[in-house]
Design a protein around this motif. Structure first.
Motif, PDB file in Angstrom:
ATOM      1  N   PHE A  45       0.839  -1.194   0.000  1.00  0.00           N
ATOM      2  CA  PHE A  45       0.000   0.000   0.000  1.00  0.00           C
ATOM      3  C   PHE A  45       0.874   1.243   0.000  1.00  0.00           C
ATOM      4  N   TYR A  46       0.594   2.140  -0.927  1.00  0.00           N
ATOM      5  CA  TYR A  46       1.336   3.399  -0.988  1.00  0.00           C
ATOM      6  C   TYR A  46       0.403   4.490  -1.459  1.00  0.00           C
ATOM      7  N   ALA A  47       0.797   5.724  -1.194  1.00  0.00           N
ATOM      8  CA  ALA A  47      -0.018   6.867  -1.603  1.00  0.00           C
ATOM      9  C   ALA A  47       0.416   7.283  -2.994  1.00  0.00           C
ATOM     10  N   LYS A  48      -0.398   6.959  -3.990  1.00  0.00           N
ATOM     11  CA  LYS A  48      -0.007   7.244  -5.372  1.00  0.00           C
ATOM     12  C   LYS A  48       0.268   8.724  -5.640  1.00  0.00           C
ATOM     13  N   PRO A  49      -0.495   9.641  -5.033  1.00  0.00           N
ATOM     14  CA  PRO A  49      -0.185  11.054  -5.327  1.00  0.00           C
ATOM     15  C   PRO A  49       1.245  11.458  -4.957  1.00  0.00           C
ATOM     16  N   THR A  50       1.891  10.717  -4.087  1.00  0.00           N
ATOM     17  CA  THR A  50       3.253  11.100  -3.698  1.00  0.00           C
ATOM     18  C   THR A  50       4.277  10.774  -4.787  1.00  0.00           C
ATOM     19  N   LEU A  51       3.880  10.000  -5.810  1.00  0.00           N
ATOM     20  CA  LEU A  51       4.852   9.673  -6.861  1.00  0.00           C
ATOM     21  C   LEU A  51       5.346  10.934  -7.556  1.00  0.00           C
ATOM     22  N   SER A  52       4.474  11.944  -7.637  1.00  0.00           N
ATOM     23  CA  SER A  52       4.864  13.150  -8.378  1.00  0.00           C
ATOM     24  C   SER A  52       5.485  14.224  -7.488  1.00  0.00           C
ATOM     25  N   ASN A  53       5.727  13.927  -6.219  1.00  0.00           N
ATOM     26  CA  ASN A  53       6.509  14.896  -5.438  1.00  0.00           C
ATOM     27  C   ASN A  53       7.527  14.218  -4.526  1.00  0.00           C
ATOM     28  N   ALA A  54       7.919  13.006  -4.899  1.00  0.00           N
ATOM     29  CA  ALA A  54       8.834  12.239  -4.049  1.00  0.00           C
ATOM     30  C   ALA A  54      10.280  12.727  -4.147  1.00  0.00           C
ATOM     31  N   PHE A  55      10.649  13.275  -5.303  1.00  0.00           N
ATOM     32  CA  PHE A  55      12.052  13.672  -5.474  1.00  0.00           C
ATOM     33  C   PHE A  55      12.427  14.819  -4.565  1.00  0.00           C
ATOM     34  N   ALA A  56      11.593  15.842  -4.538  1.00  0.00           N
ATOM     35  CA  ALA A  56      11.915  17.005  -3.715  1.00  0.00           C
ATOM     36  C   ALA A  56      11.952  16.622  -2.236  1.00  0.00           C
ATOM     37  N   GLN A  57      11.195  15.566  -1.890  1.00  0.00           N
ATOM     38  CA  GLN A  57      11.214  15.098  -0.497  1.00  0.00           C
ATOM     39  C   GLN A  57      12.300  14.043  -0.275  1.00  0.00           C
ATOM     40  N   ASN A  58      13.072  13.776  -1.326  1.00  0.00           N
ATOM     41  CA  ASN A  58      14.182  12.832  -1.230  1.00  0.00           C
ATOM     42  C   ASN A  58      13.738  11.462  -0.739  1.00  0.00           C
ATOM     43  N   ARG A  59      12.617  10.990  -1.296  1.00  0.00           N
ATOM     44  CA  ARG A  59      12.106   9.686  -0.877  1.00  0.00           C
ATOM     45  C   ARG A  59      12.316   8.675  -2.002  1.00  0.00           C
ATOM     46  N   ALA A  60      12.937   7.568  -1.656  1.00  0.00           N
ATOM     47  CA  ALA A  60      13.190   6.498  -2.619  1.00  0.00           C
ATOM     48  C   ALA A  60      11.931   5.639  -2.747  1.00  0.00           C
ATOM     49  N   PRO A  61      11.839   4.860  -3.829  1.00  0.00           N
ATOM     50  CA  PRO A  61      10.620   4.065  -4.047  1.00  0.00           C
ATOM     51  C   PRO A  61      10.199   3.226  -2.840  1.00  0.00           C
ATOM     52  N   ALA A  62      11.161   2.528  -2.220  1.00  0.00           N
ATOM     53  CA  ALA A  62      10.793   1.653  -1.106  1.00  0.00           C
ATOM     54  C   ALA A  62      10.217   2.453   0.069  1.00  0.00           C
ATOM     55  N   GLN A  63      10.666   3.697   0.201  1.00  0.00           N
ATOM     56  CA  GLN A  63      10.179   4.526   1.311  1.00  0.00           C
ATOM     57  C   GLN A  63       8.752   5.009   1.094  1.00  0.00           C
ATOM     58  N   LEU A  64       8.246   4.856  -0.120  1.00  0.00           N
ATOM     59  CA  LEU A  64       6.887   5.320  -0.395  1.00  0.00           C
ATOM     60  C   LEU A  64       5.833   4.303   0.036  1.00  0.00           C
ATOM     61  N   VAL A  65       6.273   3.066   0.292  1.00  0.00           N
ATOM     62  CA  VAL A  65       5.327   2.050   0.768  1.00  0.00           C
ATOM     63  C   VAL A  65       4.988   2.381   2.216  1.00  0.00           C
TER      64      VAL A  65
END
Lengths: 415, 54
Positions: A45-65
């Motif tokens: 489970f992950y928050a899909k809207p965060t895919l388009s602002n993950a870079f500025a928050q320095n979040r890697a893919p695994a951290q989005l779960v």
């Protein structure tokens, strides 16, 4: 039907926000009926809207779960078939077929989401164009960018600035553009429309957004974001001198301009994934057509989320946003639990994650007469209201410092 | 001051900034945010937020 010792399950196809939220809301009402969730991906489970602002928050893919699939399964007491494709739905026999077997259902929920629209492109590197519509897609995109960041560090000094071509100046294209520019990439946005977010915003707001994005992250006047509007990308090729430290791709625009690019991202929109529904003979238009109780044209088969079209064939609308999914999932869960419930959508403003110019948009219903009027000009930020022929407020746009006025605007609107 | 993330949509509640448009003054601690407050972006309940450090 044969008699079985255990009751038939509710089967949900799709483990995105729509699928998981339906299951979670259903479990609040019914803790015993078996639930089988079938998904082609991992089920995390992950928050899909965060895919388009993950870079500025320095979040890697695994951290989005936010919650791993195993934890979801345990908490919600369901059965998960992950990495499993549904092969067929039999609406008459009420079964779903996968490689694991034939699964009978009491009720079936289609939460199959949407697919990125991909336009046919010429050129030998057309297949290298990326789209980001899932965590898996994002991991590929993230890896591609991370590789070039590494190269950048190794060749500090004479290295060309990393340049991303974004196809699409809509919501997702603008959000990615903002995110990439914030962390230092040069971005060129290409769109056939004359302006950014043309489908959602009045002209004045588009102009403000373009100006704000142009200067994102860089020094004043650097114009880190460039616009190529009224044009499209027609082909993507490998650059002839890619090994000499140049960008690996050349994207050629409809007016012939070549853009050297380290990566080309396609963000031109989504269309409902209706493949399974169509194959099962369900009515589909822009999405899987559902009634007010979210039932499709087949008895006991329901749909919601990005795959659904709410309303009839002709006038129904897709609502590929978070808030409609939450409302639809709650209503559907009640229906599945034996309390037939119609979904009622309140006014659902969309917050666009462009920190360069934050926007809150409550678009008028399609076909509403009237137009945008600039309002409350003495207040901070910028505000527009959509007034119909009778002067009734039917939508609004808040930009920049005006976004906190959302709560004041919502009650003024007659959806 | 801590920052909280809506696990559904990624909305961020920053205690330092509060959310004045919802009547939450800057500095309003998460514990003081009413239980019936919902995510302004997606409508999810306060209970579905989690702590993140950004």
């Amino acid at each position: 039907m044969t008699t079985t010792s255990t009751p038939l399950p509710v089967i949900v196809i799709g483990a995105g926000l729509a699928g998981w939220t339906t299951v979670r809301e259903f479990r609040r009402l019914d803790s015993t009926t078996p639930v089988l969730l079938i998904t082609a991906d991992s089920g995390d489970f992950y928050a899909k809207p965060t895919l388009s602002n993950a870079f500025a928050q320095n979040r890697a893919p695994a951290q989005l779960v936010t919650t791993a699939a195993a934890k979801m399964v345990e908490t919600l007491n369901i059965t998960l078939l992950a990495h499993t494709h549904v092969q067929a739905i039999d609406a008459t026999a009420r079964t779903v077929t996968t490689a694991q077997g034939v699964h009978a259902y009491r009720a079936l929920v289609l939460a199959t989401g949407a697919l990125p629209i991909r336009l046919p492109l010429a050129g030998h590197a057309a297949a290298q164009v990326l789209s980001v519509n899932s965590l898996t897609d994002f991991a590929v995109f993230h890896a591609a960018l991370t590789r070039m960041s590494g190269a950048d560090t190794a060749h500090e000094g004479g290295q060309h600035p990393r340049h991303i071509v974004v196809m699409g100046a809509g919501l997702i294209g603008c959000e990615f553009t903002n995110d990439l520019a914030t962390v230092g990439y040069r971005v060129t946005v290409v769109d056939p429309s004359p302006r950014a977010l043309a489908a959602l915003l009045p002209e004045g707001a588009s102009a403000q957004l373009q100006a704000a994005l142009s200067n994102t992250g860089g020094a004043a006047g650097e114009a880190r974001v460039q616009w190529r509007l009224g044009r499209t990308v027609v082909r993507v090729d490998a650059a002839p001198n890619a090994n000499a430290g140049q960008a690996p791709y050349v994207a050629t625009l409809s007016d012939g301009e070549p853009l050297h690019a380290d990566l080309v991202l396609s963000a031109i929109g989504l269309r409902a994934d209706t493949r399974l529904a169509l194959a099962a003979g369900l009515d589909c238009a822009r999405g899987i057509v559902v009634d007010a109780q979210l039932q499709t044209s087949a008895h006991n088969i329901y749909a919601l989320g990005d795959s659904a079209q709410y309303g009839d064939q002709a006038t129904g609308r897709t609502l590929p946003y978070v808030m409609p999914i939450m409302h639809a999932a709650k209503a559907l869960a009640a229906t599945l639990a034996g309390q037939p419930t119609e979904v009622k959508f309140p006014l659902m403003p969309v917050a666009i994650k462009t920190p360069a110019l934050p926007l809150v948009v409550a678009a008028p219903a399609p076909g509403t007469s009237g137009g945008w009027i600039r309002t409350n000009e003495t207040e901070p930020g910028s505000e527009w209201q959509w007034l119909d022929g009778a002067g009734v407020v039917r939508g609004f746009v808040l930009a920049g410092a005006a976004t906190p006025r959302r709560g004041k605007l919502v009650p003024l609107v007659t959806p | 001051m801590t920052t909280y993330l809506c696990i559904v949509c990624g909305f961020v509640y920053d205690e330092a900034a509060g959310r004045p448009e919802d009547g939450l003054a800057p500095g309003t601690l998460w514990a003081a945010v009413p239980q019936d407050w919902a995510c302004p972006d997606c409508g999810v309940a306060k209970a579905d937020f989690e702590v993140v450090e950004i």
